[in-house]
Design a protein around this motif. Sequence first.
Motif, PDB file in Angstrom:
ATOM      1  N   LEU A  36       0.785  -1.202   0.080  1.00 33.54           N
ATOM      2  CA  LEU A  36       0.042   0.112  -0.168  1.00 33.54           C
ATOM      3  C   LEU A  36       0.810   1.242  -0.375  1.00 33.54           C
ATOM      4  N   ALA A  37       1.809   1.991   0.715  1.00 33.63           N
ATOM      5  CA  ALA A  37       2.565   2.221   1.379  1.00 33.63           C
ATOM      6  C   ALA A  37       3.032   2.890  -0.774  1.00 33.63           C
ATOM      7  N   HIS A  38       4.310   1.641  -0.938  1.00 36.56           N
ATOM      8  CA  HIS A  38       4.484   2.347  -2.839  1.00 36.56           C
ATOM      9  C   HIS A  38       3.165   2.608  -3.363  1.00 36.56           C
ATOM     10  N   ALA A  39       1.925   2.234  -3.109  1.00 35.66           N
ATOM     11  CA  ALA A  39       1.032   2.396  -4.196  1.00 35.66           C
ATOM     12  C   ALA A  39       0.048   4.404  -4.156  1.00 35.66           C
ATOM     13  N   ALA A  40       0.959   4.535  -2.543  1.00 37.00           N
ATOM     14  CA  ALA A  40       0.390   6.046  -2.161  1.00 37.00           C
ATOM     15  C   ALA A  40       1.912   6.887  -3.032  1.00 37.00           C
ATOM     16  N   GLU A  41       2.668   6.856  -2.289  1.00 35.33           N
ATOM     17  CA  GLU A  41       4.076   7.072  -2.564  1.00 35.33           C
ATOM     18  C   GLU A  41       3.635   8.024  -4.241  1.00 35.33           C
ATOM     19  N   ALA A  42       3.705   6.318  -5.349  1.00 34.73           N
ATOM     20  CA  ALA A  42       3.236   6.949  -6.689  1.00 34.73           C
ATOM     21  C   ALA A  42       2.076   7.566  -7.472  1.00 34.73           C
ATOM     22  N   LEU A  43       0.421   7.686  -6.107  1.00 30.42           N
ATOM     23  CA  LEU A  43       0.152   8.516  -6.065  1.00 30.42           C
ATOM     24  C   LEU A  43       0.610   9.937  -5.862  1.00 30.42           C
ATOM     25  N   SER A  44       1.633  10.085  -4.923  1.00 30.69           N
ATOM     26  CA  SER A  44       1.606  11.140  -3.931  1.00 30.69           C
ATOM     27  C   SER A  44       2.949  11.911  -5.511  1.00 30.69           C
ATOM     28  N   ASN A  45       3.011  11.112  -6.627  1.00 29.70           N
ATOM     29  CA  ASN A  45       4.521  11.599  -7.252  1.00 29.70           C
ATOM     30  C   ASN A  45       5.620  11.689  -6.251  1.00 29.70           C
ATOM     31  N   TYR A  46       5.700  11.041  -5.377  1.00 28.41           N
ATOM     32  CA  TYR A  46       7.155  10.576  -4.293  1.00 28.41           C
ATOM     33  C   TYR A  46       6.827  12.188  -3.358  1.00 28.41           C
ATOM     34  N   SER A  47       5.942  12.851  -3.148  1.00 30.00           N
ATOM     35  CA  SER A  47       6.245  14.212  -2.209  1.00 30.00           C
ATOM     36  C   SER A  47       5.423  13.547  -0.894  1.00 30.00           C
ATOM     37  N   ILE A  48       5.419  12.517  -0.327  1.00 32.02           N
ATOM     38  CA  ILE A  48       5.155  11.230   1.115  1.00 32.02           C
ATOM     39  C   ILE A  48       6.442  10.773   1.094  1.00 32.02           C
ATOM     40  N   SER A  49       6.543  10.725   2.338  1.00 25.54           N
ATOM     41  CA  SER A  49       7.974  10.103   2.693  1.00 25.54           C
ATOM     42  C   SER A  49       7.575   8.852   2.505  1.00 25.54           C
ATOM     43  N   HIS A  50       8.687   7.725   2.027  1.00 24.42           N
ATOM     44  CA  HIS A  50       8.377   6.583   2.549  1.00 24.42           C
ATOM     45  C   HIS A  50       7.725   5.600   4.125  1.00 24.42           C
ATOM     46  N   GLY A  51       8.781   6.659   5.380  1.00 23.55           N
ATOM     47  CA  GLY A  51       8.348   6.026   6.752  1.00 23.55           C
ATOM     48  C   GLY A  51       6.764   6.342   6.515  1.00 23.55           C
ATOM     49  N   GLN A  52       7.084   7.645   5.977  1.00 28.08           N
ATOM     50  CA  GLN A  52       4.899   8.096   6.201  1.00 28.08           C
ATOM     51  C   GLN A  52       4.025   6.883   5.691  1.00 28.08           C
ATOM     52  N   ALA A  53       3.899   6.695   4.574  1.00 21.68           N
ATOM     53  CA  ALA A  53       3.376   6.004   3.801  1.00 21.68           C
ATOM     54  C   ALA A  53       3.690   4.234   4.371  1.00 21.68           C
ATOM     55  N   VAL A  54       5.007   4.025   4.468  1.00 18.21           N
ATOM     56  CA  VAL A  54       4.658   2.682   5.319  1.00 18.21           C
ATOM     57  C   VAL A  54       4.115   2.675   6.763  1.00 18.21           C
ATOM     58  N   ALA A  55       3.972   4.093   7.737  1.00 17.57           N
ATOM     59  CA  ALA A  55       2.904   3.590   8.179  1.00 17.57           C
ATOM     60  C   ALA A  55       1.515   4.577   8.606  1.00 17.57           C
ATOM     61  N   MET A  56       1.357   4.786   7.533  1.00 14.18           N
ATOM     62  CA  MET A  56      -0.228   4.971   6.808  1.00 14.18           C
ATOM     63  C   MET A  56      -0.655   3.238   6.581  1.00 14.18           C
ATOM     64  N   GLY A  57       0.322   2.639   5.361  1.00 11.65           N
ATOM     65  CA  GLY A  57       0.433   0.857   4.864  1.00 11.65           C
ATOM     66  C   GLY A  57      -0.031  -0.159   6.108  1.00 11.65           C
TER      67      GLY A  57
END
Length: 352
Positions: free
Chosen positions: A244-265
Amino acid sequence: MNIIDVGTSAPYPVVVGHGLLEETGDYIKHYAKRAETAALITDDTVDAFYGGRVEKSIAGAGLRVIRYVVPHGEGSKNAENYISIMNFLAKEQVTRSDLIVALGGGVVGDLAGFAAATYLRRIDYIQIPTTLLAQVDSSVGGKTAIDLEAGKNLAGAFYQPKLVLCDLDTLDTLPEEIFRDGCAEVIKYGILWDEDLFEHLKARRTDFDREYTVSRCIEMKRDVVTVDEFDNGKRQFLNFGHTLAHAAEALSNYSISHGQAVAMGMATIAEKAAADGTCSASCAAEIAGILDRFGLPVKFTYTPDEMYEVMLSDKKRKGGKISLILPEEIGYCVIRKYTLEEMKEFLCGGPD
Ligand code: NAD
Ligand code: GLY
């Protein structure tokens, strides 16, 4: 100080402690005896903090030190820098018995490791990770890579370092956001396999005992890569929250950090796992609660449908199936394979 031995096909120690940068030269003399030249590869930020100290230590042990500095950030993990490093090593007449020293976060570690895996068909390298993420994850286990235009980590090799030196003092200069990004990975280990670590983190928040915490995470990574060096089985647990984190990072055009995306994932997967009965509501609440205590976000701003569409192109999808890591309880998780329809139902509550 702790020494954690990693029993992969080429075994090596990970040293965790304080003041290790100043001892780099002595460690190289011990673990890479043949080396006469050390090619120190780092980024500009880390170089400004630590490059001089590490160079002095290595030179003090009698080695020639040459230094290659890339700009900081993910953008440096590219084919252009990789080829430039190759040419630099060749021009400096670095030989098979010499050594690469990767000093920095995961970007430098992956890039320098891939250079080591391929220059003269492989030369020794050591990792000196300076971010929390790099200490607990990327420096251990031998995944090296560069990014291609088509995506992250698409060219790489499994190649284990000779030695990993985790100097905990380097974490003192990390910007807070980058430290918190690493915390998401640390919390991940607690949820996956260690309830005691989870409780320690819950109680101490970002003031956790660094030597204990970093060492425990490395021990868990050691346990995984020892049985699954080439990522065909248990190593997949490390992807908890990452699909899920990778999907969100891609959707945000990498404007959210990996750690934040992993937390949400992780929080989202736990919530969904609670809804389908895999874990209890209290377990999912514990996971969201600890992430929140660390100042990490727990809710995606994207809809499950948007996430699902992006996940269809995830490289970890095998033969029409997507593997997800689900928590059953704190310290115990399971892998489930989903068909695309099942995945859609899990995420979005039902197929169209
Ligand atoms: P990074 O290497 O970009 O470092 C983050 C930032 O922190 C950089 O700007 C860097 O200059 C700075 N920095 C590093 N150490 C510092 C210090 N001690 N003090 C001050 N600033 C410092 O990012 P990262 O989060 O360490 O690593 C991310 C990369 O790791 C990604 O490319 C990812 O694909 C890779 N990765 C690899 C593995 C693996 O198993 N090989 C695992 C996870 C992630
Ligand atoms: N960070 C994932 C792995 O090492 O497999």
